[in-house]
Scaffold this motif. Structure first.
Motif, PDB file in Angstrom:
ATOM      1  N   UNK A  83     -14.452  13.053  23.110  1.00  0.00           N
ATOM      2  CA  UNK A  83     -15.126  14.355  23.188  1.00  0.00           C
ATOM      3  C   UNK A  83     -14.206  15.498  22.787  1.00  0.00           C
ATOM      4  N   UNK A  84     -12.897  15.326  23.001  1.00  0.00           N
ATOM      5  CA  UNK A  84     -11.963  16.350  22.536  1.00  0.00           C
ATOM      6  C   UNK A  84     -12.012  16.457  21.015  1.00  0.00           C
ATOM      7  N   UNK A 404      -7.783   9.260  17.334  1.00  0.00           N
ATOM      8  CA  UNK A 404      -7.606  10.557  18.002  1.00  0.00           C
ATOM      9  C   UNK A 404      -6.154  11.050  17.941  1.00  0.00           C
ATOM     10  N   UNK A 405      -5.145  10.304  18.434  1.00  0.00           N
ATOM     11  CA  UNK A 405      -3.770  10.817  18.353  1.00  0.00           C
ATOM     12  C   UNK A 405      -3.284  10.979  16.918  1.00  0.00           C
ATOM     13  N   UNK A 406      -3.753  10.111  16.014  1.00  0.00           N
ATOM     14  CA  UNK A 406      -3.360  10.240  14.605  1.00  0.00           C
ATOM     15  C   UNK A 406      -3.886  11.545  14.015  1.00  0.00           C
ATOM     16  N   UNK A 420      -5.127  14.303  23.933  1.00  0.00           N
ATOM     17  CA  UNK A 420      -4.926  13.920  22.530  1.00  0.00           C
ATOM     18  C   UNK A 420      -4.032  12.702  22.342  1.00  0.00           C
ATOM     19  N   UNK A 421      -3.280  12.305  23.360  1.00  0.00           N
ATOM     20  CA  UNK A 421      -2.368  11.170  23.211  1.00  0.00           C
ATOM     21  C   UNK A 421      -2.550  10.155  24.342  1.00  0.00           C
ATOM     22  N   UNK A 422      -2.332  10.596  25.574  1.00  0.00           N
ATOM     23  CA  UNK A 422      -2.281   9.661  26.699  1.00  0.00           C
ATOM     24  C   UNK A 422      -3.609   8.931  26.885  1.00  0.00           C
ATOM     25  N   UNK A 423      -4.688   9.691  27.062  1.00  0.00           N
ATOM     26  CA  UNK A 423      -5.999   9.070  27.301  1.00  0.00           C
ATOM     27  C   UNK A 423      -6.441   8.181  26.137  1.00  0.00           C
TER      28      UNK A 423
END
Length: 491
Positions: A83-84, A404-406, A420-423
């Motif tokens: 969702x982010x 997402x993190x990419x 953006x990274x952990x989840x």
């Protein structure tokens, strides 16, 4: 800002001029509740509970409710990054757009093809369930033996009509059907709670010794499949009111509701028979477990009503998936990947009506093919078509989590590291494990031979590979389409 004054995300340059302003999706139509109805209806809670939960109890014992909570938590973690990213990538293509933006266009095009095949598999196979459930209901209530095929064909017509009409019409229909099917389950659970169950109410289902049993892996696999379709919230972004808020809210509400509701209903049914007797009862008559429980604790009339509501539950799921498929086809037609005709929107209803007609024809061809081959509507049409579809959508969730993190490494943003990274990384790890569980327990889903199971599982990487080859062909033969694929519109 309404998209009616802009080029639609992913649209061909000049497409806004070619298509009249009236022939657009109805922007600003769906609220949080409407989108939630679509995605929860796709999961078909009543059908999942009455049709699948008894098998989960047989395999996992009284600890089965916890599997649904674990799946819900995993998918909630996935939803954080998902969702982010939806606030930054506004394409109607959802999965494939996120994957293209984060992992590159070739994989994005592969994901697009897998999404089309996966969602179609999840819908078309369910026509077998509709035919089977309709025939069972007719026999149980009226003693009439009705062939499954006419019921499935009638369902095709009804679902086509629902998708042809406006999106708000579909939301109203699904709202009524969803309230009805969840209401009958609440009625069952309420009756059990009021009468204290068979042996008094017990929380033994949540004790570690009852959860960590050999069958837990199989139950977890069933639990993850039970959430299929919740991620389609983002497909309705262009028709949502204030999509930056309504889409994330609907996603969280849907996945949290399903996780808690599934666990609660399964626990209530366990209480209806008692911890010591429920596994044997489920093994002896899995299809009748919920009907026996509601007859005992509410009344025979409620069991008759449940028979009818299972049919409407399946219809609601079909309509929800049909609408999602149509919007994927619309987005890909606007991208230039699918024929442009599939991108036409009905001037009155604001629906992707040609995409809906094409999807209905495809469903008709598959259903008739299985019928002519003498296939069983449940064990073959449903299970053989649904299983690769469900695995395909889980693979898309995994790729989206990795994307997402990419993506956020390459763009400037104000989002926190957790989102953006952990989840997303945690979600990717958990989804990898979930896919492994589903593949390892494929026998429990299909009941088919090893050869059939191998083919069904191989379809998923096969479709993804075919999509990568399509990307190569587009890059060489239609470079303008490839360059424009999944790109954000210029403001």
């Amino acid at each position: 800002m309404s998209v009616s004054s802009k080029t639609t995300p992913g649209a061909c340059p000049g497409s806004a001029e070619r298509q009249p302003a009236a022939a657009r999706l109805r922007t600003g139509t769906l609220g949080t509740a409407d989108i939630t109805f679509f995605v929860v209806s796709a999961a078909a809670p009543l059908t999942v509970m009455a049709g699948v939960a008894p098998i989960a109890i047989v395999l996992g014992g009284i600890g089965a409710p916890v599997a649904y909570l674990i799946a819900g938590v995993t998918l909630t973690v996935f939803a954080v990054g998902f969702t982010t990213m939806s606030r930054h990538v506004r394409s109607g293509g959802a999965f494939y757009a996120y994957i293209a933006q984060g992992l590159g266009k070739p994989l994005g095009i592969g994901a697009a093809l897998l999404a089309v095949v996966g969602y179609n598999g999840m819908e078309i196979g369910v026509y077998g369930l509709l035919g089977s459930a309709g025939a069972d209901t007719a026999h149980a209530l009226w003693g009439v033996d009705v062939p499954w095929l006419p019921i499935a064909l009638a369902g095709l017509l009804l679902v086509w009509y629902g998708g042809h009409r406006s999106i708000d019409f579909g939301a109203k229909v699904l709202g009524v059907l969803l309230v009805a099917e969840t209401g009958i389950l609440v009625l069952l659970a309420g009756g059990v709670l009021l009468r204290g169950g068979a042996d008094g109410l017990s929380l033994a289902s949540f004790a570690p010794d009852n959860v960590l049993v050999p069958g837990t892996a199989a139950v977890l696999a069933f639990a993850f499949i039970a959430f299929t379709g919740f991620e389609s919230t983002v497909i309705y972004r262009r028709e949502a009111r204030d999509p930056g808020r309504t889409v994330p809210r609907a996603t969280y509400i849907a996945v949290c509701f399903l996780g808690v509701f599934y666990a609660f209903v399964v626990w209530a049914v366990i209480q209806a028979f008692g911890d010591a007797a429920v596994v044997e009862a489920a093994a002896n008559d899995p299809g009748g477990l919920f009907f026996a429980a509601i007859t005992t604790y509410v009344g025979a009339w409620a069991a008759d009503l449940m028979h009818l509501l299972i049919v409407t539950s399946v219809l609601a799921s079909l309509l929800a998936f049909h609408n999602a498929i149509n919007r994927y086809a619309l987005a890909l037609a606007e991208e230039g990947v699918l024929p442009a005709a599939l991108g036409r929107v009905h001037p009155r209803h604001g629906s992707p009506y040609l995409a809906g007609a094409a999807q209905t024809v495809l469903g008709l061809v598959v259903v008739l093919s299985f019928a002519l081959a003498g296939a069983d509507p449940y064990t073959q049409l449903l299970l053989w078509v649904n299983t690769p579809g469900g695995i395909g959508l889980m693979v898309l969730q995994l790729l989206a989590a990795i994307a997402v993190p990419c993506y956020f490494r390459r763009v400037r943003h104000g989002e926190g590291a957790f989102r953006t990274v952990v989840a997303p990384v945690v979600a990717a790890v958990l989804l990898t494990a979930a896919i492994g569980l589903v593949v390892s327990e494929i026998d429990a889903f299909t009941g088919a031979s090893a050869t059939v199971n191998t083919v069904l599982v191989a379809l998923v990487p096969g479709v993804l590979l075919l999509g990568l080859l399509l990307a190569v062909r587009l890059r060489r033969g239609r470079p303008e389409v490839y360059a424009r694929f999944a790109e954000e519109p210029t403001e």
